[in-house]
Design an enzyme around this catalytic site. Structure first.
Site, PDB file in Angstrom:
ATOM      1  N   LYS A   1     -18.970   0.825   8.884  1.00 13.59           N
ATOM      2  CA  LYS A   1     -19.029  -0.242   7.888  1.00 13.59           C
ATOM      3  C   LYS A   1     -19.532   0.275   6.550  1.00 13.59           C
ATOM      4  O   LYS A   1     -19.023  -0.093   5.497  1.00 13.59           O
ATOM      5  CB  LYS A   1     -19.929  -1.377   8.378  1.00 13.59           C
ATOM      6  CG  LYS A   1     -19.291  -2.279   9.404  1.00 13.59           C
ATOM      7  CD  LYS A   1     -18.111  -3.045   8.807  1.00 13.59           C
ATOM      8  CE  LYS A   1     -17.230  -3.592   9.905  1.00 13.59           C
ATOM      9  NZ  LYS A   1     -16.462  -2.576  10.619  1.00 13.59           N
TER      10      LYS A   1
ATOM     11  N   GLU B   1     -20.419   1.995  14.681  1.00 13.37           N
ATOM     12  CA  GLU B   1     -19.956   0.841  13.909  1.00 13.37           C
ATOM     13  C   GLU B   1     -20.737   0.704  12.605  1.00 13.37           C
ATOM     14  O   GLU B   1     -20.160   0.408  11.548  1.00 13.37           O
ATOM     15  CB  GLU B   1     -20.086  -0.424  14.757  1.00 13.37           C
ATOM     16  CG  GLU B   1     -19.990  -1.744  14.001  1.00 13.37           C
ATOM     17  CD  GLU B   1     -18.638  -2.020  13.375  1.00 13.37           C
ATOM     18  OE1 GLU B   1     -18.516  -3.039  12.669  1.00 13.37           O
ATOM     19  OE2 GLU B   1     -17.690  -1.223  13.567  1.00 13.37           O
TER      20      GLU B   1
ATOM     21  N   TRP C   1       0.877  -1.165   0.000  1.00 11.56           N
ATOM     22  CA  TRP C   1       0.000   0.000   0.000  1.00 11.56           C
ATOM     23  C   TRP C   1       0.918   1.219   0.000  1.00 11.56           C
ATOM     24  O   TRP C   1       1.793   1.336   0.859  1.00 11.56           O
ATOM     25  CB  TRP C   1      -0.852   0.045   1.266  1.00 11.56           C
ATOM     26  CG  TRP C   1      -2.270  -0.421   1.161  1.00 11.56           C
ATOM     27  CD1 TRP C   1      -2.886  -1.308   1.982  1.00 11.56           C
ATOM     28  CD2 TRP C   1      -3.269  -0.008   0.224  1.00 11.56           C
ATOM     29  NE1 TRP C   1      -4.190  -1.496   1.613  1.00 11.56           N
ATOM     30  CE2 TRP C   1      -4.457  -0.708   0.538  1.00 11.56           C
ATOM     31  CE3 TRP C   1      -3.288   0.872  -0.864  1.00 11.56           C
ATOM     32  CZ2 TRP C   1      -5.644  -0.548  -0.189  1.00 11.56           C
ATOM     33  CZ3 TRP C   1      -4.463   1.029  -1.583  1.00 11.56           C
ATOM     34  CH2 TRP C   1      -5.613   0.322  -1.231  1.00 11.56           C
TER      35      TRP C   1
ATOM     36  N   LYS D   1      -6.040  -4.328   6.328  1.00 15.43           N
ATOM     37  CA  LYS D   1      -6.626  -5.107   7.415  1.00 15.43           C
ATOM     38  C   LYS D   1      -5.965  -4.810   8.754  1.00 15.43           C
ATOM     39  O   LYS D   1      -6.623  -4.526   9.733  1.00 15.43           O
ATOM     40  CB  LYS D   1      -6.514  -6.598   7.092  1.00 15.43           C
ATOM     41  CG  LYS D   1      -7.125  -7.516   8.148  1.00 15.43           C
ATOM     42  CD  LYS D   1      -8.628  -7.351   8.211  1.00 15.43           C
ATOM     43  CE  LYS D   1      -9.266  -8.319   9.183  1.00 15.43           C
ATOM     44  NZ  LYS D   1     -10.697  -8.034   9.346  1.00 15.43           N
TER      45      LYS D   1
END
Length: 603
Positions: free
Chosen positions: A480, A476, A75, A598
């Site tokens: 998402k 949350e 990245w 991640k």
């Protein structure tokens, strides 16, 4: 944030490296590269931008010789997305090749000095500095050159180095960026992620900070002997099976994640839980009167839910801090303070920095972690594994459910040490044992939630709101949606609407309101009425049996009734599904959203 794999053994290295990179694609990347050494020919060096799948035909037809090599997914951080900036990087003579995760903070001054000494650079990256430093100190011993080079750098690193001049050796080192050694039969692997090597071996050794490992075809050594641990994941667990995306597979595994977290830990008759990882600090925990929960991102929202649980039921004053802010605050601490660090990977840089700060101050540290052998599990005084299994999609789902379930158990554990009654303990653990089945009932409604996504897919803005235990779930849900659909979404407490956010509400700004039948239900209904009075449309998440709410809102998603403190475990599931279906309908790469990775192992 990036992926590293290295191989030395009897097999051709290239297929192993390619397979390893493909298993780490979930971490996100914008470029990738391979280097394989062959005693007879020049090294095979291949670097590209984009995804591995885009070059699948070309890669599958390559005939790459050699039994030692390295590969990397990148990245972009220092330097733009180009083939030249992709790893592996090399020295002036193309004798030394290196892949690196982390950041070299003083690379500019080192680079300028090396240029003055005659070194020629071909990339914009900080990583290339390491290759030239190793070249500078190389004197027929690669590991000694690596050691000398690393003494000059400031920052973080997980590196794998190979050299034409010692073509039967891999050198790996780490500082605040994970590196594991895989011990196979007649072969050794090195990687930044267990997913890259689990197909070949499940016996691994985790490098600690400032350690260097040397791998040879028939042996390896590191600076001190370390115990091997077993990876509990099987290769099948890191496959999509019949699901179109890892994220959907992992959402559908959320009941299993809850079940795995609580299995063997609930003692219903005694109204308590057994957390073996806390046995060694049990007496110390009885004396604490303050907890600090530290986490980042989705884990940070789990910590916020944990704060409500622990204060209401365990009777302990609790803070929930964002890891990236916690490390820079001045803390008022005493011997009766304990800290809890929540991280899926156990390698989150900001969370680890806070952990190390607490250890310096002599504060008891506890980890809630999913990955065995991770830095967090090795550095905390005690801990609890969430047992969620491998989570491949970048956006965390099932691991969040494992964290919430674990925090609920920690609440019972600490509460029963204090004033929580047997009756209350039994009530919580009995209800917690039902949560996996209740969550499966919600997942059975996935087609209904998909239809809702189809209805709302043209909207560009969303507001999520909740109160008390479900305020963090609103955060949350918004996270998402923005992570994988790239839509503007905000989350906040329902009571704050009139203090500003209400200005956003109109017919083009849908609201998702978390309205379970709990102690703040009537307050939430008042907030919903405020929205409807201003022409806003509302999707409500409500408790089964509540038919009245249909008269007020535009759409309803029902969840089963449970204890108020456990409602977040259920109310978040439809939000995960809604975000997933929205992203799919918008045509986005659900498992690998742009600009994200991640495991955030750098600041």
């Amino acid at each position: 944030m990036c992926g590293i794999i290295g191989y030395i053994g009897r097999k051709p290295a290239f297929p192993v490296l390619k397979s390893g990179l493909e298993r780490m694609e979930y971490r996100g990347y914008d470029s990738y590269g391979f280097c394989v050494l062959n005693n007879k020919d020049e090294p095979f060096l291949y670097k590209r931008t984009g995804k591995i799948s885009e070059a699948e035909h070309e890669l599958s037809n390559l005939d790459v010789k050699g039994n030692i090599g390295q590969a990397h997914t990148r990245w972009a951080t220092t330097g733009t997305v180009t083939g030249e900036n992709a790893h592996p990087h090399f020295d002036c003579q193309k004798d030394i090749f290196l892949v690196h995760n982390g950041i070299i903070e003083n690379y500019k001054e080192l680079k300028q000095k090396l240029i003055t000494e005659g070194h020629r650079f071909t990339s914009e990256t900080d990583t290339e500095v390491l290759a030239h430093l190793i070249e500078k100190y190389f004197n027929n011993n690669l590991e000694q050159a690596v050691r000398r080079a690393l003494k000059e750098v400031r920052g973080t690193y997980g590196i794998v180095v190979i050299s034409k001049k010692e073509p039967q050796k891999i050198v790996a080192a780490r500082l605040s960026s994970p590196i594991i050694l895989g011990i196979g039969k007649d072969e050794f692997l090195v990687a930044s992620d267990p997913a890259a090597i689990v197909t070949y071996t499940r016996q691994v050794i985790n490098l600690d900070d400032n350690e260097i490992a040397v791998l040879k075809p028939d042996d390896f050594f590191i600076l001190k002997e370390k115990p091997m641990v077993s990876i509990e994941w099987s290769p099948k667990e890191v496959e999509k099976k019949d699901y179109p995306h890892f994220m959907l597979k992992e959402i559908m595994e959320e009941p299993d994640a809850i079940e795995n977290a609580i299995r063997g830990r609930l003692i219903i008759k005694e109204g308590t839980v057994k957390l073996g990882g806390l046995d060694s600090v049990s007496e110390r925990l009885k004396k604490i009167n303050r907890l600090i929960l530290v986490a980042c991102g989705t884990a940070g929202y789990a910590a916020k839910v944990g704060k409500y649980m622990l204060e209401e039921y365990a009777g302990i004053f609790t803070d929930a801090d964002i890891g990236s802010e916690f490390r820079y605050r001045k803390h008022i601490l005493d011997k009766n303070t304990a800290s809890v660090f929540v991280s899926q990977s156990g390698e989150t840089a900001d969370t680890l920095a806070g952990l190390r700060e607490m250890k310096k101050k002599g504060i008891l540290t506890i980890g809630i972690t999913n990955v065995i052998g991770s830095s967090q599990t090795r550095e905390t005084d005690a801990g609890i594994y969430t047992r969620s299994g491998p989570e491949i999609a970048v956006a965390s789902t099932k691991a969040f459910l494992g964290q919430l379930s674990t925090l609920a158990m920690l609440t019972v554990y600490l509460g029963r040490q204090r004033d929580m009654s047997l009756v209350m303990g039994r009530r919580i653990v009995s209800e917690l044992s039902r949560i996996p089945d209740l969550s499966r009932r919600i997942l059975s409604k996935a087609p209904e939630i998909k239809k809702l996504a189809e209805k709302y897919k043209e909207f560009k803005n969303f507001w999520f709101m909740g109160r008390k235990y479900n305020f963090p779930i609103a955060l949350e849900g918004a996270l998402k949606l923005k992570e994988i659909s790239y839509l503007h979404a905000e989350g906040g407490p329902g009571g704050e609407l009139k203090h500003g956010p209400l200005a956003l509400i109109d017919e083009n700004f849908p609201v998702i309101a978390l309205c379970p039948s709990d102690s703040v239900y009537n307050k939430m209904i008042s907030n919903v009425e405020e929205i409807k009075a201003r022409g806003g449309c509302v999707i409500a998440v409500a408790t089964e049996g509540n038919e009245q709410i249909k008269e007020l809102v535009d759409d309803v998603i029902y969840i089963p009734k449970t204890l108020e403190m456990l409602t977040p475990i259920l109310s978040v599931i439809p939000l995960h599904l809604f975000a997933y279906y929205m992203a799919v309908l918008l045509g986005h790469d659900v498992d690998k959203p742009r600009n994200l990775a991640k495991s955030v192992t750098v600041e």
